[in-house]
Design an enzyme around this catalytic site. Structure first.
Site, PDB file in Angstrom:
ATOM      1  N   GLU A 127       0.948  -1.130   0.169  1.00 17.04           N
ATOM      2  CA  GLU A 127       0.480  -0.039   0.272  1.00 17.04           C
ATOM      3  C   GLU A 127       0.642   1.176   0.131  1.00 17.04           C
ATOM      4  O   GLU A 127       0.441   2.398   0.629  1.00 17.04           O
ATOM      5  CB  GLU A 127      -0.986  -0.102   1.256  1.00 17.04           C
ATOM      6  CG  GLU A 127      -2.059  -1.524   1.351  1.00 17.04           C
ATOM      7  CD  GLU A 127      -2.645  -1.659   0.482  1.00 17.04           C
ATOM      8  OE1 GLU A 127      -2.902  -0.702  -0.711  1.00 17.04           O
ATOM      9  OE2 GLU A 127      -3.302  -1.934   0.599  1.00 17.04           O
ATOM     10  N   HIS A 151      -2.948   1.959   8.796  1.00 16.79           N
ATOM     11  CA  HIS A 151      -4.131   1.524   7.396  1.00 16.79           C
ATOM     12  C   HIS A 151      -4.139  -0.341   8.773  1.00 16.79           C
ATOM     13  O   HIS A 151      -3.046  -0.946   8.320  1.00 16.79           O
ATOM     14  CB  HIS A 151      -4.044   1.627   6.570  1.00 16.79           C
ATOM     15  CG  HIS A 151      -4.241  -0.151   5.530  1.00 16.79           C
ATOM     16  ND1 HIS A 151      -5.588  -0.142   5.287  1.00 16.79           N
ATOM     17  CD2 HIS A 151      -4.153  -1.743   5.239  1.00 16.79           C
ATOM     18  CE1 HIS A 151      -6.198  -1.161   4.942  1.00 16.79           C
ATOM     19  NE2 HIS A 151      -5.213  -2.418   4.942  1.00 16.79           N
ATOM     20  N   HIS A 153      -7.213  -3.425   9.500  1.00 18.53           N
ATOM     21  CA  HIS A 153      -8.356  -4.531   9.452  1.00 18.53           C
ATOM     22  C   HIS A 153      -8.853  -4.251  10.213  1.00 18.53           C
ATOM     23  O   HIS A 153      -9.069  -5.419  11.403  1.00 18.53           O
ATOM     24  CB  HIS A 153      -8.364  -5.527   8.902  1.00 18.53           C
ATOM     25  CG  HIS A 153      -7.068  -5.515   7.473  1.00 18.53           C
ATOM     26  ND1 HIS A 153      -6.300  -6.561   7.065  1.00 18.53           N
ATOM     27  CD2 HIS A 153      -6.542  -4.463   6.924  1.00 18.53           C
ATOM     28  CE1 HIS A 153      -5.712  -6.304   5.803  1.00 18.53           C
ATOM     29  NE2 HIS A 153      -6.412  -4.811   5.239  1.00 18.53           N
ATOM     30  N   GLU A 181     -18.143  11.513  22.145  1.00 20.70           N
ATOM     31  CA  GLU A 181     -16.764  11.806  21.945  1.00 20.70           C
ATOM     32  C   GLU A 181     -16.632  12.126  20.868  1.00 20.70           C
ATOM     33  O   GLU A 181     -15.253  12.403  20.464  1.00 20.70           O
ATOM     34  CB  GLU A 181     -15.885  10.848  23.049  1.00 20.70           C
ATOM     35  CG  GLU A 181     -15.900   9.347  22.683  1.00 20.70           C
ATOM     36  CD  GLU A 181     -14.290   8.550  22.628  1.00 20.70           C
ATOM     37  OE1 GLU A 181     -14.724   7.242  22.975  1.00 20.70           O
ATOM     38  OE2 GLU A 181     -13.678   8.823  22.942  1.00 20.70           O
ATOM     39  N   HIS A 222     -12.619  -4.185   3.200  1.00 24.82           N
ATOM     40  CA  HIS A 222     -11.663  -4.178   3.614  1.00 24.82           C
ATOM     41  C   HIS A 222     -10.478  -3.855   4.512  1.00 24.82           C
ATOM     42  O   HIS A 222     -10.113  -4.289   5.605  1.00 24.82           O
ATOM     43  CB  HIS A 222     -10.469  -3.525   2.137  1.00 24.82           C
ATOM     44  CG  HIS A 222      -9.168  -3.782   2.518  1.00 24.82           C
ATOM     45  ND1 HIS A 222      -8.311  -3.640   0.697  1.00 24.82           N
ATOM     46  CD2 HIS A 222      -8.385  -3.323   3.612  1.00 24.82           C
ATOM     47  CE1 HIS A 222      -6.984  -3.492   1.371  1.00 24.82           C
ATOM     48  NE2 HIS A 222      -7.333  -4.055   3.030  1.00 24.82           N
TER      49      HIS A 222
END
Ligand code: 13P
Ligand code: ZN
Length: 289
Positions: A127, A151, A153, A181, A222
């Site tokens: 990525e 990133h 999952h 919050e 994803h």
């Protein structure tokens, strides 16, 4: 440590002694235990400050140039600490030099060279186009000097992408409603992009456009990308979003989608914004209940 560079009088240190490297490694360890990083899932990058590069560059050996797969002209000649492709975040703490690397982007922003780490071979995360284009977008915007892109999952965030409309405003409203919050932590909201092939330039372009407007970007089916100026803040943002997603999954499991008995209303959000001095995303406020 303790050695001074005779030219700059800066302290020369081993890469693993640098504070940003320790914090980077620590984040990998913490998030693995959240359950967001099955196998090699997820990745992390940090745009290294000039003075930090100076303090460790004696340790660098430059490998051959490789294509990034996109162009990041505004990151020309900068250095980044990134996780390796196929590497398991759970192994970063024990074996950092095998699982993370420092890269330098070339003059025209099209290629990179590994200059430290991945000592058994390998490449930076697949990525990398998304990480670098996001970092470039943030640098252009120069909000709070954000230098970290992460990133993950996140389980509940992913689950919601199967049942909520893939609409940024609706997603944001639903997640804001789950905990008071949330609008405080992500006032600009969350962008959502439909399913796309990961690892390339197209998804990198789509994500970096969204990261200019929103605090985080969800990739349907994803995972999610977040950014931050400190490692704590970056982790905190992901953790807050995933926690509100978990509450929403529970609410939906009990009541079905969009069938809450009561929630935090538009009026409530406006009141909160006033007292907390927040600029909340207007498009989201418009569709609040
Ligand atoms: P990498 O192992 O190449 O970082 O890929 C993991 C991932 O999450 C792809 O989206
Ligand atoms: Zn992924």
């Amino acid at each position: 440590t303790g050695n001074l560079d005779p030219d700059t009088s800066l302290e020369i240190m081993k890469v693993l002694e640098a504070k940003f490297v320790k914090q980077f490694i620590n984040l990998c360890f913490e998030v693995y235990h959240k359950g967001w990083h099955e196998r090699n899932g997820g990745n992390l990058s940090y745009r290294i400050k000039k003075e930090e590069v100076e303090s460790i560059k004696e340790n660098f050996t430059y490998q051959e140039e490789r294509e990034i797969g996109t162009i990041v002209k505004d990151l020309s000649n900068e250095y980044f600490l990134v996780t390796g492709s196929g590497c398991y975040l759970m192994n970063v703490k024990e074996y950092p030099e095998e699982n993370i690397c420092i890269i330098k982007v070339n003059e025209d922003g099209t290629k990179y060279q590994i200059c430290w780490g991945l000592k058994n071979g390998g490449k930076p995360t697949s990525e990398l186009p998304s990480h670098l284009m996001n970092l470039e977008a943030i640098k252009r915007r120069s909000i709070n000097e954000k230098r970290i892109v992460y990133h993950m999952h996140a389980t509940n965030v992913i689950a919601l992408t199967f049942v909520l409309p893939l609409n940024s405003e609706i997603f944001t409203r639903e997640l804001w409603e789950m905990a008071t919050e949330c609008p405080v932590v992500f006032p600009r909201g969350i962008g959502v992009i439909p399913w796309m092939v990961p690892g390339g330039k197209d998804i990198a372009i789509a994500t970096s456009k969204m990261i200019e407007k929103y605090d985080a970007v969800i990739w349907a089916h994803h995972g999610m990308f977040v950014t931050g100026s400190t490692f704590d803040e970056t982790f905190g943002l992901a953790d807050t979003i995933e926690k509100s997603a978990e509450i929403l999954v529970k609410v939906i499991s009990m009541k079905g989608v969009f069938s809450k008995e009561q929630t935090i209303s538009r009026e409530n959000f406006i009141h909160l914004a006033k007292d907390f001095n927040l600029t909340l995303n207007e498009d989201v406020l418009k569709i609040c209940k």
